[in-house]
Design a protein around this motif. Structure first.
Motif, PDB file in Angstrom:
ATOM      1  N   ILE A  82       0.845  -1.201   0.000  1.00 18.61           N
ATOM      2  CA  ILE A  82       0.000   0.000   0.000  1.00 18.61           C
ATOM      3  C   ILE A  82       0.878   1.248   0.000  1.00 18.61           C
ATOM      4  CG2 ILE A  82      -1.850   1.223   1.169  1.00 18.61           C
ATOM      5  CD1 ILE A  82      -2.607  -1.392   2.554  1.00 18.61           C
ATOM      6  N   PRO A  83       0.826   2.048  -1.044  1.00 16.90           N
ATOM      7  CA  PRO A  83       1.676   3.241  -1.099  1.00 16.90           C
ATOM      8  C   PRO A  83       1.183   4.375  -0.209  1.00 16.90           C
ATOM      9  CG  PRO A  83       0.296   3.123  -3.052  1.00 16.90           C
ATOM     10  CD  PRO A  83       0.065   1.849  -2.291  1.00 16.90           C
ATOM     11  N   PHE A  84       2.120   5.163   0.266  1.00 19.50           N
ATOM     12  CA  PHE A  84       1.834   6.416   0.955  1.00 19.50           C
ATOM     13  C   PHE A  84       1.715   7.472  -0.133  1.00 19.50           C
ATOM     14  CE2 PHE A  84       3.307  10.381   2.908  1.00 19.50           C
ATOM     15  CZ  PHE A  84       2.615  10.401   4.111  1.00 19.50           C
ATOM     16  N   GLU A  85       0.530   8.072  -0.282  1.00 16.59           N
ATOM     17  CA  GLU A  85       0.343   8.984  -1.422  1.00 16.59           C
ATOM     18  C   GLU A  85      -0.801   9.959  -1.169  1.00 16.59           C
ATOM     19  OE1 GLU A  85      -2.512   8.745  -3.368  1.00 16.59           O
ATOM     20  OE2 GLU A  85      -3.223   6.681  -3.160  1.00 16.59           O
ATOM     21  N   ASN A  86      -0.729  11.097  -1.884  1.00 12.94           N
ATOM     22  CA  ASN A  86      -1.747  12.140  -1.758  1.00 12.94           C
ATOM     23  C   ASN A  86      -2.497  12.379  -3.062  1.00 12.94           C
ATOM     24  OD1 ASN A  86       0.319  13.301  -3.246  1.00 12.94           O
ATOM     25  ND2 ASN A  86       0.302  15.248  -2.143  1.00 12.94           N
ATOM     26  N   ILE A  87      -2.464  11.424  -3.980  1.00 20.31           N
ATOM     27  CA  ILE A  87      -3.059  11.608  -5.308  1.00 20.31           C
ATOM     28  C   ILE A  87      -4.547  11.912  -5.216  1.00 20.31           C
ATOM     29  CG2 ILE A  87      -3.400  10.584  -7.584  1.00 20.31           C
ATOM     30  CD1 ILE A  87      -0.483  11.058  -6.868  1.00 20.31           C
ATOM     31  N   SER A  88      -5.266  11.128  -4.438  1.00 23.53           N
ATOM     32  CA  SER A  88      -6.706  11.313  -4.319  1.00 23.53           C
ATOM     33  C   SER A  88      -7.053  12.651  -3.674  1.00 23.53           C
ATOM     34  CB  SER A  88      -7.328  10.167  -3.521  1.00 23.53           C
ATOM     35  OG  SER A  88      -8.719  10.336  -3.392  1.00 23.53           O
ATOM     36  N   LEU A  89      -6.279  13.039  -2.669  1.00 23.40           N
ATOM     37  CA  LEU A  89      -6.534  14.317  -2.009  1.00 23.40           C
ATOM     38  C   LEU A  89      -6.408  15.470  -2.982  1.00 23.40           C
ATOM     39  CD1 LEU A  89      -7.015  15.826   0.712  1.00 23.40           C
ATOM     40  CD2 LEU A  89      -4.533  15.976   0.910  1.00 23.40           C
ATOM     41  N   ALA A 103      -6.652  15.288  -6.271  1.00 26.55           N
ATOM     42  CA  ALA A 103      -7.608  15.159  -7.377  1.00 26.55           C
ATOM     43  C   ALA A 103      -9.049  15.416  -6.955  1.00 26.55           C
ATOM     44  CB  ALA A 103      -7.488  13.770  -8.002  1.00 26.55           C
ATOM     45  N   HIS A 104      -9.407  14.988  -5.752  1.00 25.68           N
ATOM     46  CA  HIS A 104     -10.819  15.010  -5.355  1.00 25.68           C
ATOM     47  C   HIS A 104     -11.097  15.824  -4.106  1.00 25.68           C
ATOM     48  CE1 HIS A 104     -11.265  11.866  -8.339  1.00 25.68           C
ATOM     49  NE2 HIS A 104     -10.397  11.110  -7.687  1.00 25.68           N
ATOM     50  N   GLY A 105     -10.066  16.300  -3.432  1.00 24.59           N
ATOM     51  CA  GLY A 105     -10.285  17.034  -2.194  1.00 24.59           C
ATOM     52  C   GLY A 105     -10.635  16.109  -1.048  1.00 24.59           C
ATOM     53  N   GLU A 113      -5.931  21.992   3.664  1.00 27.50           N
ATOM     54  CA  GLU A 113      -6.093  23.438   3.552  1.00 27.50           C
ATOM     55  C   GLU A 113      -4.940  24.267   4.120  1.00 27.50           C
ATOM     56  OE1 GLU A 113      -9.771  24.311   5.489  1.00 27.50           O
ATOM     57  OE2 GLU A 113     -11.001  23.297   3.966  1.00 27.50           O
ATOM     58  N   HIS A 114      -4.167  23.719   5.028  1.00 30.60           N
ATOM     59  CA  HIS A 114      -3.151  24.540   5.703  1.00 30.60           C
ATOM     60  C   HIS A 114      -2.042  24.934   4.720  1.00 30.60           C
ATOM     61  CE1 HIS A 114      -0.124  25.838   8.587  1.00 30.60           C
ATOM     62  NE2 HIS A 114      -1.057  25.806   9.531  1.00 30.60           N
ATOM     63  N   PRO A 115      -1.647  26.208   4.706  1.00 30.96           N
ATOM     64  CA  PRO A 115      -0.589  26.641   3.780  1.00 30.96           C
ATOM     65  C   PRO A 115       0.764  26.000   4.076  1.00 30.96           C
ATOM     66  CG  PRO A 115      -1.167  28.404   5.324  1.00 30.96           C
ATOM     67  CD  PRO A 115      -2.204  27.346   5.469  1.00 30.96           C
ATOM     68  N   GLY A 116       0.948  25.490   5.285  1.00 32.95           N
ATOM     69  CA  GLY A 116       2.209  24.845   5.626  1.00 32.95           C
ATOM     70  C   GLY A 116       2.214  23.350   5.383  1.00 32.95           C
ATOM     71  N   SER A 117       1.107  22.813   4.893  1.00 33.23           N
ATOM     72  CA  SER A 117       1.030  21.378   4.627  1.00 33.23           C
ATOM     73  C   SER A 117       1.868  21.013   3.418  1.00 33.23           C
ATOM     74  CB  SER A 117      -0.424  20.967   4.384  1.00 33.23           C
ATOM     75  OG  SER A 117      -0.503  19.638   3.914  1.00 33.23           O
ATOM     76  N   LYS A 118       2.569  19.877   3.507  1.00 32.29           N
ATOM     77  CA  LYS A 118       3.393  19.413   2.394  1.00 32.29           C
ATOM     78  C   LYS A 118       2.614  18.523   1.430  1.00 32.29           C
ATOM     79  CE  LYS A 118       7.993  19.686   4.377  1.00 32.29           C
ATOM     80  NZ  LYS A 118       9.286  18.980   4.559  1.00 32.29           N
ATOM     81  N   PHE A 119       1.343  18.271   1.745  1.00 31.55           N
ATOM     82  CA  PHE A 119       0.594  17.294   0.965  1.00 31.55           C
ATOM     83  C   PHE A 119      -0.561  17.876   0.172  1.00 31.55           C
ATOM     84  CE2 PHE A 119       2.270  14.988   4.743  1.00 31.55           C
ATOM     85  CZ  PHE A 119       3.205  14.229   4.064  1.00 31.55           C
ATOM     86  N   ASN A 120      -0.681  19.196   0.130  1.00 32.63           N
ATOM     87  CA  ASN A 120      -1.776  19.801  -0.641  1.00 32.63           C
ATOM     88  C   ASN A 120      -1.283  20.616  -1.831  1.00 32.63           C
ATOM     89  OD1 ASN A 120      -0.792  22.160   0.519  1.00 32.63           O
ATOM     90  ND2 ASN A 120      -2.486  22.383   1.969  1.00 32.63           N
TER      91      ASN A 120
END
Length: 257
Positions: A35-42, A44-46, A201-208
């Motif tokens: 299972i990969p660690f990933e932010n693709i869905s976030l 793409a879809h919020g 939503e956070h501007p300091g997030s590395k995943f958005n």
């Protein structure tokens, strides 16, 4: 045992319908490889409401990966079904590049497991920094092919314990992974959904901002971004640039799209 454990084990390439404590390390390794660690869905879809059903649909049925609040929450439900005394808590990841804790705050969701009055940290959602073992709160290090890991009691503004690690082939000294509060457990999934909202939503997030996919392999790890593909294999690193078409093709190596 109900369907969740069987489906989860099938997803990570294992058979059976239950998990014992002695099998937990093998389960953590299999999950890291599958299972990969990933932010693709976030990206793409919020955000989408985090429930057991939504996690099963995303990670098991659709065979996607996720971030810590998804991967560890799903594992929490699996462990709960198997009779483990587990709770979710929030931590703050330390950013070594900037030399401070993550600006997004306590947005790392992880698991505390209690067995025979001993507590352990269990984490399958920390990217390439996975211990692949339950880590005792006693401070005794655990060892896996990914390195050495320990949990120490330490009073910080972010919690009463810290995770430290020495990744194999990468670290010579102990480094701080994250701080967490063992006494501040999450009462329900509303807190997990709050974490998702902050990360989105956070501007300091590395995943958005930009896509990131990383996964451990049996001899190292691989990490994909929009601009590069990095592979660690038996202590040797290769890094190559990627374009849009190559990026889409390389997602297949992680079982995505």
């Amino acid at each position: 045992m109900d369907a969740l454990t069987s489906q989860f084990l099938h997803r990570i390439g294992r058979s059976g319908s239950s998990i014992t404590f002695d099998e937990l390390s093998d389960v953590l390794e299999a999950a890291a490889w599958a299972i990969p660690f990933e932010n693709i869905s976030l990206l793409a879809h919020g955000t989408r409401e985090i429930t057991l059903a939504s996690l099963m649909n995303k990670i098991i049925a659709r065979r996607e990966g996720g971030l810590c609040y998804e991967l560890n929450t799903l594992l929490y439900f699996v462990l709960l079904e198997n009779g483990f005394d587990v709770q979710l808590t929030r931590g703050s990841v330390y950013d070594h590049a900037s030399q401070h804790f993550a600006l997004s705050g306590r947005t790392h969701v992880t698991i505390i497991l209690t067995r025979n009055d001993d507590c352990y940290l269990v984490d399958t959602g920390f990217g390439g920094n996975l211990a692949l073992r339950p880590i005792p709160f006693s401070g005794t290090p655990v060892f896996s092919y990914n390195g050495e890991f320990r949990v120490r009691k330490a009073g910080t503004e972010h919690g009463d314990h810290i995770l430290e690690l020495k990744l194999k082939h990468k670290d010579t000294d102990w480094k701080l992974g994250y701080a967490f509060d063992s006494k501040s457990v999450l009462p329900d999934l509303r807190e997990v959904n709050k974490v998702q909202q902050i990360i989105a939503e956070h501007p300091g997030s590395k995943f958005n901002q930009k896509p990131l996919v990383t996964q451990l392999t049996k001899d190292g790890s691989m990490t994909l971004t929009e601009s590069s593909f990095t592979v660690w294999k038996n202590g040797e690193m290769t890094k190559e640039p990627v374009d849009t078409e190559t990026y889409k093709q390389l997602l297949g190596k992680f079982g995505l799209y």
